[in-house]
Design a protein around this motif. Structure first.
Motif, PDB file in Angstrom:
ATOM      1  N   THR A 158       0.828  -1.203   0.000  1.00 55.95           N
ATOM      2  CA  THR A 158       0.000   0.000   0.000  1.00 55.95           C
ATOM      3  C   THR A 158       0.864   1.255   0.000  1.00 55.95           C
ATOM      4  N   LEU A 159       1.883   1.269   0.828  1.00 56.90           N
ATOM      5  CA  LEU A 159       2.798   2.419   0.858  1.00 56.90           C
ATOM      6  C   LEU A 159       3.478   2.593  -0.494  1.00 56.90           C
ATOM      7  N   GLY A 160       3.944   1.507  -1.078  1.00 57.52           N
ATOM      8  CA  GLY A 160       4.596   1.592  -2.386  1.00 57.52           C
ATOM      9  C   GLY A 160       3.670   2.120  -3.462  1.00 57.52           C
ATOM     10  N   LEU A 161       2.428   1.640  -3.478  1.00 63.10           N
ATOM     11  CA  LEU A 161       1.466   2.121  -4.477  1.00 63.10           C
ATOM     12  C   LEU A 161       1.138   3.594  -4.277  1.00 63.10           C
ATOM     13  N   ARG A 162       0.995   3.988  -3.025  1.00 65.07           N
ATOM     14  CA  ARG A 162       0.687   5.405  -2.777  1.00 65.07           C
ATOM     15  C   ARG A 162       1.847   6.293  -3.173  1.00 65.07           C
ATOM     16  N   LEU A 163       3.064   5.853  -2.914  1.00 62.89           N
ATOM     17  CA  LEU A 163       4.234   6.638  -3.319  1.00 62.89           C
ATOM     18  C   LEU A 163       4.365   6.654  -4.841  1.00 62.89           C
ATOM     19  N   ALA A 164       4.061   5.531  -5.501  1.00 62.73           N
ATOM     20  CA  ALA A 164       4.174   5.443  -6.957  1.00 62.73           C
ATOM     21  C   ALA A 164       3.124   6.289  -7.662  1.00 62.73           C
ATOM     22  N   THR A 165       1.938   6.422  -7.086  1.00 66.20           N
ATOM     23  CA  THR A 165       0.876   7.199  -7.729  1.00 66.20           C
ATOM     24  C   THR A 165       0.935   8.676  -7.362  1.00 66.20           C
ATOM     25  N   GLY A 166       1.795   9.017  -6.423  1.00 70.61           N
ATOM     26  CA  GLY A 166       1.912  10.413  -6.040  1.00 70.61           C
ATOM     27  C   GLY A 166       0.889  10.859  -5.021  1.00 70.61           C
ATOM     28  N   GLU A 167       0.100   9.937  -4.514  1.00 72.46           N
ATOM     29  CA  GLU A 167      -0.880  10.289  -3.491  1.00 72.46           C
ATOM     30  C   GLU A 167      -0.143  10.619  -2.192  1.00 72.46           C
ATOM     31  N   PRO A 168      -0.532  11.688  -1.527  1.00 67.74           N
ATOM     32  CA  PRO A 168       0.179  12.056  -0.297  1.00 67.74           C
ATOM     33  C   PRO A 168       0.060  10.987   0.792  1.00 67.74           C
TER      34      PRO A 168
END
Length: 70
Positions: free
Chosen positions: A52-62
Motif C-alpha cells: 500500500t505504501l509503495g502504491l501510494r508513493l508510486a501514484t503520487g498520493e500524499p
C-alpha cells in the motif's frame, strides 16, 4: 490428588512440582493454533502495508505519517 498420611510434605511438593513442570513443557492446542495464525497473519498484514505504501508513493498520493487532524 495428594494424600498425606504423615507429616512428610516432600512427596506432595514433588508431585506438585512435577505437575507444574509438565504443564509448562506442553503447549495447549489453542496456543499452537494461535501461533500458526499469527505466523501467517502478521507477515500478511506487513506485506499489505508495504504494498500500500509503495502504491501510494508510486501514484503520487500524499502519505500522512500522522493523523489528518481536525
Amino acid at each position: 490428588m495428594c494424600v498425606v498420611d504423615f507429616p512428610d510434605f516432600d512427596g506432595c511438593e514433588a508431585h506438585h512440582a512435577a505437575l507444574v513442570e509438565r504443564a509448562q513443557a506442553s503447549r495447549a492446542s489453542v496456543q499452537r493454533l494461535a501461533d500458526r495464525a499469527s505466523a501467517i497473519f502478521i507477515p500478511v498484514v506487513l506485506l499489505v502495508a508495504v504494498v500500500t505504501l509503495g502504491l501510494r508513493l508510486a501514484t503520487g498520493e500524499p502519505v500522512a505519517l500522522v493523523g489528518r487532524g481536525a
